[in-house]
Design an enzyme around this catalytic site. Structure first.
Site, mmCIF file in Angstrom:
data_model
loop_
_atom_site.group_PDB
_atom_site.id
_atom_site.type_symbol
_atom_site.label_atom_id
_atom_site.label_comp_id
_atom_site.label_asym_id
_atom_site.label_seq_id
_atom_site.Cartn_x
_atom_site.Cartn_y
_atom_site.Cartn_z
ATOM 1 N N CYS A 92 50.354 52.158 17.823
ATOM 2 C CA CYS A 92 51.634 52.271 18.480
ATOM 3 C C CYS A 92 50.954 52.498 19.843
ATOM 4 O O CYS A 92 51.902 52.095 21.052
ATOM 5 C CB CYS A 92 52.391 53.405 18.138
ATOM 6 N N PHE A 93 49.775 53.208 19.943
ATOM 7 C CA PHE A 93 49.327 53.414 21.509
ATOM 8 C C PHE A 93 47.994 52.616 21.733
ATOM 9 O O PHE A 93 47.431 53.124 22.665
ATOM 10 C CB PHE A 93 49.043 54.948 21.260
#
Length: 844
Positions: A812-813
């Site tokens: 996600c990051f």
């Protein structure tokens, strides 16, 4: 040094036969002129007419083949009056003629209010039909280059005003090179200075100096400029090596030439030739010449559409190097005007607001010329101006969407006036400006930003609408209503996805969140990426029967087998739309013609559900990128030298295999009885390509088309080329791990840490397939974002845990958690295990 005047003619003006005018038959005005303002040219080429033109005098005598025809048979004065000649006298200083330019521009601005009712309008966004240009009967000089031409006493008595013509110095390429060599060896540049000062002092002298020899001047002037390219290149190359005094003389002559021409006055072929010569001047690369360059550009921008079309035909004949240099000068001109390195180096923007619109419109002519060249002279992305990435793009987009609501006081209007009250006055003259009118100049990063902002705006509006509806029904709002929530079982990936999308199609314009049933993963972007990846991988499997894969083209194409329900093709279109809408990069390997069809039309026809979509004219080259073997066979048919009908015995009938059964299809009514001959084989090839890529898959592709546009419905798509849509969907093709290393951030580590050095030594020397798996493990996608690896945000975080642990990725990051392994071998072993077994999510 050789000099030449005008050819001896009778005092009457030179007439022109009907074929010498710029007619619809020569220019195909309905096709070649369309789309110049938007920077898009049609695929139609400018027509070629090699028929020699005959110019006659009013007494019926021939004026010789060297005279280029005026644009229309009406006439105008050849010589200026004494009063006019006084006003065009050369200036002693640069500051004097710059002041004259400003004064002349001010007078034109004062006259606008007087001419407003009767003056012509120029609509930038939607150009009017092309009209025939006015006339100019000034002939090119065609006398022998060594003998000045003088008028006879009879001619002087009949036309005293025409007894003297400007001196034209004609030189061959070798003569000019000899003069240049002698000047450099002796240190005396008097001969060259005389040549330059005379040649650039007026349009008449400029065209006379650089015209081609009389043996080649009879070519169709619409198709060929009649300018000696080799001599012009030598003259400009030498000019940049000469002392500054001679360079200033040339600039002074250019200003004198421009002052002699009214910006809205009539134009002839010779005027267009002069503009064509001047725009190639390399002096305009320097900021100090931008005031003069701006006025030249303004002259070019204010030409009529038919005259622009002639220039486009000439521009495509420029060598690729010169073509690129002119484009670079125009792009630099726009960038420097937007962001001047020194504030006092250029006039205030409020006083020269027409600079940028004029340069952008001239650049559009070069873009149109580039588009009709096969292959293109320069890549389409060479027209990108990265400086525009730093302006308020959404303001440009909104001004393009609705000019009436654009804030007032913006001086960037093509007419050069500042409409400080509102934009209505600018619209009334048809000269409002936005860079979105010319999308070729916006980079793919700028277009992506516009599309993302427009998508975010639509997401917010849809979320707000849902919230208002909840409140009106007196229901308790929850966070889930703000998102498109999909609950998917891994075992029923396709069916669950189809059902969820069909049930929640009213929420497709909300932010996407995916939950895999039975898994505790929280979707901050990573689960969405994996859902796209797994779903597409399953849909594109050959046994699924929706798409066929060509091993040589390395791409998929739609299966032509008819089915009862096309919802799964609609699902693929929705997936592509959701990916663009949510800025997700997909591994969709469609050929380029798919994206051409996807933008045909770029906006879904409103209120016409029966409108046919996705139909576009395609060629053998398009088929080559989809089905190479079949395209090769069709090319051989077109090039076959024997008797096609007797040797090949083919008809307008084709066959295909469906589930082991061979079915036949007529390409035209009664096609099974129409033999293919040498005369109609081109028709057969085009019909076959149209059937393969358009008609046989129409229902499949229309479902795909409406699925995509049902999500990604935005006028921003009008800004995109098919190649750019492919980049937005599939990402950049460049895999540069060194660029990723340069932008990587560290937490708990430093660039010089031994673990980090060992990590990059392992990653940089992985094979490309393994590097893509590494990207998949760290980011959730093996695709490279728009703009390349340098656009990625990637972080390596130190975790102080057991050295037996594998690396952990937070997709996600775009974050990699890396233990401080003691050796390079140990690190490579653990990283390889993690990369090759990356599927599924869990919580720590």
């Amino acid at each position: 040094m050789s000099q030449v005047g005008q050819q001896q003619l009778r005092p009457s003006t030179v007439a022109c036969v009907q074929d010498d005018t710029i007619s619809d038959g020569k220019l195909a005005a309905g096709e070649g002129g369309k789309g110049l303002a938007e920077g898009r040219a049609t695929s139609a080429r400018l027509p070629v007419n090699n028929t020699p033109t005959n110019t006659t005098t009013t007494d019926g005598g021939s004026a010789g083949p060297g005279l280029l025809p005026p644009i229309s048979p009406t006439t105008s004065k050849v010589m200026e009056t004494d009063e006019q000649r006084k006003t065009h006298r050369p200036f002693a200083k640069i500051s004097n003629f710059l002041s004259a330019l400003r004064t002349r521009g001010g007078k034109e601005g004062e006259e606008k209010s007087v001419r407003k009712g009767s003056g012509r309008r120029r609509y930038v966004g939607n150009l009017p039909p092309i009209q025939p240009p006015p006339t100019c009967s000034t002939p090119l000089v065609t006398a022998p280059p060594t003998t000045p031409v003088r008028t006879s006493p009879t001619q002087q008595q009949q036309s005293p005003a025409k007894s003297q013509q400007p001196i034209v110095i004609r030189k061959t390429l070798q003569e000019f090179k000899d003069d240049a060599a002698q000047a450099h060896s002796s240190g005396s540049f008097k001969t060259l200075q005389e040549f330059y000062s005379t040649s650039f002092d007026s349009f008449y002298q400029l065209v006379g100096t650089f015209q081609e020899e009389s043996t080649t001047i009879t070519r169709n002037p619409v198709e060929h400029p009649g300018v000696s390219a080799r001599l012009l290149d030598a003259v400009y190359s030498e000019l940049m090596e000469l002392p500054q005094d001679i360079q200033k003389v040339v600039l002074r002559g250019i200003v004198n030439s421009l002052l002699q021409k009214d910006i809205k006055g009539p134009r002839c072929y010779n005027d267009l030739r002069a503009y064509f010569i001047l725009v190639q001047n390399p002096q305009f690369s320097h900021v100090k010449t931008y005031v003069i360059f701006a006025h030249l550009i303004r002259h070019l921008a204010h030409l009529e559409d038919r005259e622009h079309q002639v220039l486009v035909g000439w521009m495509r004949r420029l060598p690729a190097v010169q073509f690129r240099d002119i484009v670079d000068r125009l792009l630099q001109f726009i960038s420097v005007r937007l962001f001047p390195p020194k504030q006092d180096e250029l006039p205030p923007l409020a006083k020269c607001g027409w600079w940028i619109p004029s340069a952008t419109k001239v650049l559009a002519l070069f873009n149109a010329a580039n588009n009709i060249c096969v292959p293109m002279k320069i890549p389409h992305n060479h027209f990108y101006n990265s400086a525009l990435d730093h302006i308020d793009l959404m303001a440009e987009y909104m001004a393009w969407q609705n000019p009436a609501t654009h804030p007032g006081g913006d001086p960037r209007t093509l007419c050069g006036e500042i409409h400080s009250v509102n934009w209505d006055s600018c619209q009334s003259c048809g000269l409002w400006f936005s860079f979105c009118q010319y999308p070729y100049i916006l980079s793919i990063a700028a277009k992506r930003k516009i599309l993302q902002r427009d998508s975010e705006h639509q997401m917010i509006m849809n979320a707000r609408r849902s919230l208002v509806q909840k409140v009106q029904r007196r229901q308790m709002p929850d966070m889930g209503m703000l998102f498109l929530n999909l609950n998917i079982r891994r075992s029923q990936l396709v069916s669950d996805s189809v059902n969820e999308i069909m049930q929640k199609r009213g929420d497709l314009k909300k932010k996407l969140k995916v939950t895999f049933v039975g898994e505790p993963g929280l979707d901050m972007g990573g689960l969405t990426k994996e859902w796209f990846l797994l779903l597409l991988r399953q849909i594109f499997q050959p046994e699924y029967g929706m798409f066929t894969y060509d091993d040589k083209a390395h791409c998929y194409w739609f299966s032509s087998i008819k089915v009862d329900n096309y919802s799964e093709f609609h699902l693929v279109g929705v997936l592509m739309g959701l990916a663009v809408y949510n800025s997700i990069i997909l591994d969709m390997r469609f050929p380029p013609c798919c994206y051409k069809k996807l933008l045909s039309p770029a906006v879904v026809p409103y209120g016409n559900p029966r409108a046919r979509v996705g139909l576009v004219s395609l060629t053998v080259d398009d088929l080559q990128q989809t089905m190479p073997d079949l395209a090769h066979g069709l090319k051989e048919l077109l090039e076959y030298e024997g008797n096609v009908e007797e040797d090949l015995c083919m008809t307008f009938q084709v066959s295909r295999t469906e589930f082991g059964i061979v079915r036949t299809m007529n390409l035209k009514p009664g096609g099974d009885k129409i033999p293919i001959t040498n005369e109609n084989r081109a028709e057969f090839v085009q019909s076959y390509i149209n059937w393969l890529l358009n008609e046989s898959i129409y229902h499949q592709f229309s479902a795909f088309y409406y699925g995509f546009h049902g999500v990604c419905a935005s006028n921003a798509l009008l800004l995109l080329r098919p190649e750019e849509v492919e980049t937005l969907v599939c990402g950049s093709p460049e895999l540069d791990m060194f660029a990723l290393m340069r932008v990587t951030e560290y937490e708990g580590y430093s660039r010089t840490d031994p673990t980090i050095k060992a990590f990059w030594e392992v990653v940089l020397f992985m094979p490309v397939p393994l590097q893509k798996k590494f990207l998949l493990f760290c980011t959730g996608s093996d695709r490279i974002p728009v703009g390349g690896m340098a656009e990625m945000v990637f972080k390596i975080v130190r975790i102080n845990s057991s050295l037996n642990m594998l690396p952990i990725a937070h997709t996600c990051f775009n974050q990699l958690c890396l233990p401080p392994y003691k050796s390079k071998k140990h690190l490579a072993q653990k990283l390889l295990i993690a990369v090759q077994n990356a599927e599924g999510f869990g919580l720590e």
